[in-house]
Design a protein around this motif. Structure first.
Motif, short mmCIF file in Angstrom:
data_model
loop_
_atom_site.label_atom_id
_atom_site.label_comp_id
_atom_site.label_asym_id
_atom_site.label_seq_id
_atom_site.Cartn_x
_atom_site.Cartn_y
_atom_site.Cartn_z
N VAL A 15 0.88 -1.18 0.00
CA VAL A 15 0.00 0.00 0.00
C VAL A 15 0.91 1.22 0.00
O VAL A 15 1.90 1.26 0.74
CB VAL A 15 -0.91 0.03 1.24
CG1 VAL A 15 -1.96 1.13 1.09
CG2 VAL A 15 -1.58 -1.32 1.47
N MET A 16 0.57 2.19 -0.84
CA MET A 16 1.43 3.38 -0.95
C MET A 16 0.66 4.63 -0.56
O MET A 16 -0.57 4.65 -0.55
CB MET A 16 1.89 3.56 -2.40
CG MET A 16 2.85 2.51 -2.88
SD MET A 16 3.20 2.73 -4.63
CE MET A 16 1.64 2.28 -5.37
N LEU A 17 1.44 5.65 -0.26
CA LEU A 17 0.88 7.00 -0.11
C LEU A 17 0.96 7.66 -1.48
O LEU A 17 2.03 7.71 -2.08
CB LEU A 17 1.69 7.80 0.91
CG LEU A 17 1.33 9.27 1.07
CD1 LEU A 17 -0.09 9.46 1.57
CD2 LEU A 17 2.32 9.95 2.04
N ARG A 18 -0.20 8.10 -1.96
CA ARG A 18 -0.20 8.82 -3.24
C ARG A 18 -0.16 10.32 -2.97
O ARG A 18 -0.89 10.82 -2.12
CB ARG A 18 -1.48 8.49 -4.02
CG ARG A 18 -1.46 9.17 -5.37
CD ARG A 18 -2.74 9.66 -5.98
NE ARG A 18 -3.92 8.88 -5.98
CZ ARG A 18 -5.01 9.28 -6.64
NH1 ARG A 18 -5.02 10.36 -7.36
NH2 ARG A 18 -6.11 8.60 -6.57
N LEU A 19 0.70 11.03 -3.69
CA LEU A 19 0.78 12.48 -3.60
C LEU A 19 0.39 13.05 -4.96
O LEU A 19 1.11 12.87 -5.95
CB LEU A 19 2.22 12.90 -3.22
CG LEU A 19 2.68 12.36 -1.85
CD1 LEU A 19 4.18 12.54 -1.65
CD2 LEU A 19 1.90 13.00 -0.72
N SER A 20 -0.77 13.66 -5.01
CA SER A 20 -1.33 14.10 -6.30
C SER A 20 -1.31 15.61 -6.44
O SER A 20 -1.67 16.33 -5.51
CB SER A 20 -2.80 13.67 -6.40
OG SER A 20 -2.90 12.34 -6.79
N ALA A 21 -0.94 16.06 -7.62
CA ALA A 21 -1.06 17.49 -7.93
C ALA A 21 -2.55 17.86 -7.86
O ALA A 21 -3.40 17.10 -8.31
CB ALA A 21 -0.52 17.76 -9.32
N PRO A 22 -2.88 19.03 -7.27
CA PRO A 22 -4.29 19.40 -7.14
C PRO A 22 -4.92 19.64 -8.52
O PRO A 22 -4.25 20.10 -9.45
CB PRO A 22 -4.25 20.72 -6.35
CG PRO A 22 -2.85 20.92 -5.92
CD PRO A 22 -1.96 20.04 -6.74
N GLY A 23 -6.19 19.35 -8.58
CA GLY A 23 -6.96 19.62 -9.80
C GLY A 23 -6.31 18.98 -11.02
O GLY A 23 -5.96 17.81 -11.01
N ARG A 24 -6.13 19.78 -12.03
CA ARG A 24 -5.54 19.27 -13.28
C ARG A 24 -4.12 19.80 -13.48
O ARG A 24 -3.59 19.79 -14.59
CB ARG A 24 -6.43 19.64 -14.47
CG ARG A 24 -7.87 19.17 -14.31
CD ARG A 24 -8.17 17.99 -15.20
NE ARG A 24 -9.17 17.13 -14.59
CZ ARG A 24 -9.24 15.82 -14.80
NH1 ARG A 24 -8.36 15.23 -15.56
NH2 ARG A 24 -10.17 15.10 -14.25
N PRO A 40 -0.06 20.20 -13.58
CA PRO A 40 1.10 19.31 -13.73
C PRO A 40 1.76 19.14 -12.35
O PRO A 40 1.48 19.89 -11.43
CB PRO A 40 2.02 20.07 -14.68
CG PRO A 40 1.16 21.11 -15.32
CD PRO A 40 0.09 21.45 -14.33
N LEU A 41 2.66 18.17 -12.23
CA LEU A 41 3.28 17.88 -10.93
C LEU A 41 4.13 19.04 -10.40
O LEU A 41 4.90 19.64 -11.15
CB LEU A 41 4.19 16.66 -11.08
CG LEU A 41 3.61 15.31 -10.70
CD1 LEU A 41 4.63 14.21 -10.97
CD2 LEU A 41 3.14 15.27 -9.26
N LEU A 42 3.99 19.31 -9.12
CA LEU A 42 4.86 20.23 -8.38
C LEU A 42 4.97 21.63 -8.99
O LEU A 42 6.04 22.23 -8.99
CB LEU A 42 6.25 19.59 -8.22
CG LEU A 42 6.22 18.27 -7.44
CD1 LEU A 42 7.54 17.53 -7.53
CD2 LEU A 42 5.85 18.50 -5.98
N ARG A 43 3.86 22.13 -9.49
CA ARG A 43 3.83 23.51 -9.99
C ARG A 43 3.21 24.45 -8.97
O ARG A 43 3.16 25.64 -9.18
CB ARG A 43 3.04 23.60 -11.30
CG ARG A 43 3.69 22.86 -12.44
CD ARG A 43 5.03 23.52 -12.79
NE ARG A 43 5.71 22.74 -13.80
CZ ARG A 43 5.57 22.95 -15.10
NH1 ARG A 43 4.80 23.89 -15.54
NH2 ARG A 43 6.22 22.19 -15.95
N SER A 44 2.66 23.87 -7.89
CA SER A 44 2.14 24.74 -6.84
C SER A 44 2.53 24.13 -5.49
O SER A 44 3.09 23.03 -5.43
CB SER A 44 0.63 24.91 -6.96
OG SER A 44 0.00 23.68 -6.68
#
Ligand SMILES: O=C(O)C(=O)C[C@H](O)[C@H](O)COP(=O)(O)O
Length: 340
Positions: A16-25, A27-31
């Motif tokens: 089981v993993m921790l998922r870290l998702s970019a908010p909304g739509r 791209p990754l790590l832009r906010s």
């Protein structure tokens, strides 16, 4: 629709993993923010089974720290039996995710090396206790991709489950990024696991990794002929199932499914999706739906059609885990916008 005559004592084994998702739509790590979810192919299937009324146990290893505690809490909130979750050394496996938008595809970056699960020595698992009373075990091809110890442990679990008369489902879930540098080993390990399965989720392309097959590029014909070859090779296999996704960008898809048994092949779908909320976990929801229906003795056509609908409904639910109930199948088909 299955009427819950059979309540499974199901178990799943996997990370089981921790998922870290970019908010909304985004791209990754832009906010500055990432959204967190917990998920993993096998635990997602367990959550799906629990939502459909079964007892479902997760056999995994989590780090003995606050992240492991949070994950354990989340598994419990999904109604899962966590008695056989081991707390051990190593870190929480992570994956980063951006959902994409329009023709920009979704993206996944794994960061899971040296996780508590992958570091567990294979003899560290107590299968006598963990599989006690279990009548259905679900595994996936992700576990052997994580290293030699998890691969051996998955095989031990499958063999033990078969010895006690349990059904074993295996989702091929081939993840090229996880096999990098070990591609040559993949076919043999995955073939050994397929040999233990009674229900197999795999495409023709997956099967071509474990046996010589001549594929034509016509997906239905290739699936049918590869399933036939797999039935000839693997005596314990009862059903082989696949889903086909046709995407028009990230928000619209058409889903279809195909099931081969020794009696022949049937198909279900299409389910046409628009305005997809979450794509991750759709395949796992399908697996849970099919296991539920087959265990209840539902005929194959109804089982496949219901599983595809459960997969479709999962696309409306954020997060990895499937919370679809039987009543949601009818509501989805009815298409009403408010249930009260
Ligand atoms: O890749 C892995 O290791 C995972 O376990 C992550 C995902 O949560 C599942 O694999 C979801 O898979 P689908 O149901 O096909 O969307």
């Amino acid at each position: 629709m299955s009427d819950m005559k059979t309540r499974l004592n199901a178990a799943v084994f996997g990370e089981v993993m921790l998922r870290l998702s970019a908010p909304g739509r985004e791209p990754l790590l832009r906010s500055a923010r990432l959204e967190t979810w917990f998920g993993g192919a096998e635990a997602n299937v367990a959550a799906g089974l629990a939502a459909l009324g079964h007892s479902a146990r997760v056999i995994t290893a989590l780090p003995d720290n606050a992240i492991g505690d949070a994950c354990l809490g989340e598994l419990r909130r999904s109604g899962l039996d966590t008695t056989h979750v081991v707390r051990s050394n190593g870190r929480m496996g992570l994956y980063f995710h951006a959902s994409g938008a329009m023709q920009r595809p979704a993206e996944i970056v794994y960061d899971r090396a040296h996780s508590a699960f992958s570091l567990m020595p294979h003899e560290g698992w107590n299968w006598d206790a963990a599989l006690d009373g279990v009548d259905w075990l679900h595994l996936s091809g992700i576990t052997p991709a994580l290293g030699a110890a998890p691969a051996r442990a998955a095989l031990d679990a499958a063999q033990r489950a078969r010895e006690q008369g349990a059904k074993v489902s295996f989702d091929f879930n081939f993840r090229p990024m996880l096999w990098q540098g070990r591609e040559a080993e993949a076919g043999a390990i995955l073939g050994e696991l397929v040999a233990q399965a009674t229900l197999l989720f795999s495409s023709a392309g997956d099967l071509a990794r474990i046996m010589p097959l001549e594929l034509t590029g016509r997906r239905e014909a290739d699936f049918d002929s590869s399933a036939k070859a797999a039935f000839a090779r693997f005596a314990g296999l009862e059903c082989i199932v696949t889903t086909f996704r046709q995407s028009r960008g990230t928000l619209e898809q058409t889903l279809e499914a195909r099931l081969a048994s020794r009696d022949g092949v049937i198909a279900a779908g299409p389910e046409t999706l628009a305005g997809i909320v979450e794509r991750i976990g759709g395949g796992d929801a399908f697996a849970a739906g099919l296991i539920d229906a087959l265990a209840s003795g539902t005929d194959h056509q109804t089982a496949l059609t219901d599983a595809l609908t459960i997969m479709a409904v999962k696309h409306s639910i954020p997060g990895d885990q499937c919370t679809v109930r039987h009543s949601d199948i009818a509501a989805w088909r009815e298409g009403s916008d408010l249930k009260r």
